[in-house]
Design a protein around this motif. Structure first.
Motif, short mmCIF file in Angstrom:
data_model
loop_
_atom_site.label_atom_id
_atom_site.label_comp_id
_atom_site.label_asym_id
_atom_site.label_seq_id
_atom_site.Cartn_x
_atom_site.Cartn_y
_atom_site.Cartn_z
N ARG A 103 -5.08 1.00 -8.18
CA ARG A 103 -4.50 0.13 -7.15
C ARG A 103 -3.66 0.95 -6.17
N ILE A 104 -2.84 1.85 -6.71
CA ILE A 104 -2.00 2.69 -5.85
C ILE A 104 -2.88 3.62 -5.01
N LEU A 105 -3.92 4.17 -5.62
CA LEU A 105 -4.83 5.04 -4.87
C LEU A 105 -5.49 4.29 -3.72
N THR A 106 -5.93 3.07 -3.99
CA THR A 106 -6.59 2.28 -2.94
C THR A 106 -5.63 2.00 -1.79
N GLU A 107 -4.39 1.65 -2.12
CA GLU A 107 -3.39 1.39 -1.07
C GLU A 107 -3.11 2.65 -0.26
N LEU A 108 -3.03 3.79 -0.93
CA LEU A 108 -2.77 5.05 -0.24
C LEU A 108 -3.93 5.44 0.66
N LEU A 109 -5.14 5.25 0.17
CA LEU A 109 -6.32 5.61 0.97
C LEU A 109 -6.40 4.79 2.25
N ALA A 110 -5.89 3.56 2.20
CA ALA A 110 -5.92 2.71 3.40
C ALA A 110 -5.07 3.29 4.52
N TYR A 158 7.48 9.28 -4.57
CA TYR A 158 7.13 10.61 -5.07
C TYR A 158 5.76 10.60 -5.75
N GLU A 159 5.42 9.50 -6.43
CA GLU A 159 4.09 9.38 -7.02
C GLU A 159 3.03 9.40 -5.93
N ARG A 160 3.26 8.66 -4.85
CA ARG A 160 2.32 8.66 -3.73
C ARG A 160 2.19 10.06 -3.13
#
Length: 297
Positions: A103-110, A158-160
């Motif tokens: 979920r976090i990856l998808t949000e970041l990719l956007a 920081y994770e992002r």
């Protein structure tokens, strides 16, 4: 980079020889000699950074080696065997990991532009060289262990940043594919999730292929490319690894463990177990239990 590595080692110095939680969501650390049966396991999708010593990971017969100059990315759940090594100077193995959240990856990719021509060979695991920027992000994240009150506000940023640095590196295509629903890797990942849930049941390859929206031959080809295993080999490793845990940690008999993980024939189970781990189930379990007791004593 040495200053960052030294600070990370100091921050993770109280890790134990098993998964040690940090108080930061999805972030854990480990130190020292890890029991053999815990290193042979089904690993969750993760980014793993070695701080001290080295590690070898074997997936489907392929072995990768990494040390403090590299990091390991695994983008799907994979049965693997690990071996850790102390540093040449004698300091114990030390590592930190970040479990991936799609979920976090998808949000970041956007929020990121599409990469130009970046693609990979579908494989869901690899090793890459670390960078000062990636180490810096890890330092900022682990410093939060010293100020837990800051974790809710700052850890997500920081994770992002760590994910961003990996996305910008040579393994970025792997994270992009797992967060892209229609990619072959993501569709294989969904099949893997079902296999993990239903590993004790007979394998229905046609059902898995249909749910992955692939022909049977394409599904088999993509599954092998992603995991380095056929679906049947993947299921077998899930069963054997779970049976080993039941034998060692729960004290199950060989027959009970075999039936618990889906084998109808204890004889077939024992034969495949010995082929995988080098000893008959009862002998292997006795050896591992003896090693655990010696370690605790």
């Amino acid at each position: 980079m040495n200053d960052s590595l030294n600070e990370l080692r100091a921050l993770a110095a109280h890790a134990q020889n098993r998964r040690t939680e940090t108080g930061i969501p999805r972030v854990a650390m480990v130190q020292g000699e890890i029991p053999e049966h815990q290193l042979a396991a089904v690993y969750d999708p993760m980014i793993n950074l070695i701080l001290q010593g080295g590690k070898s990971m074997t997936v489907g017969g392929q072995t990768l080696h990494y040390d403090p100059a590299t990091y390991f990315v695994m983008s799907v759940d994979l049965p693997a065997a690990g071996v850790v090594h102390a540093a040449a100077s004698g300091e114990p193995y030390l590592a930190v990991s970040l479990t991936l959240d799609s979920r976090i990856l998808t949000e970041l990719l956007a929020d990121l532009p599409d990469p130009a021509g970046q693609a990979g060979p579908e494989r869901a695991f690899s090793v890459a060289a670390t960078t000062p920027e990636l180490l810096g992000a890890w330092v900022r994240l682990l410093r939060l262990m010293r100020s837990p009150e800051d974790i809710p506000a700052l850890a997500p940023a920081y994770e992002r940043e760590i994910l961003y640095r990996v996305l910008r590196g040579p393994m970025g295509w792997m994270l992009r594919d797992i967060a892209t629903p229609d990619s072959a890797l993501a569709r294989v990942h969904r099949a893997i999730q079902r296999l993990r849930r239903e590993y004790t049941r007979p394998l229905r390859m046609d059902t898995l292929a249909q749910e992955a929206a692939m022909s049977l031959s394409a599904f088999h080809r993509h599954f092998k490319a992603v995991t380095n295993l056929s679906p049947l080999q993947y299921q077998k490793q899930l069963r054997l690894l779970q049976a080993r845990t039941l034998l060692v940690a729960a004290g199950y008999s060989v027959t009970r463990a075999a039936h618990e993980v889906g084998y109808e024939s204890p004889t077939q189970f024992s034969r495949e177990y010995a082929r995988a781990f080098g000893l008959a189930p009862s002998k292997d379990a006795a050896r591992l239990v003896l090693g655990l007791r010696a370690r605790e004593g």
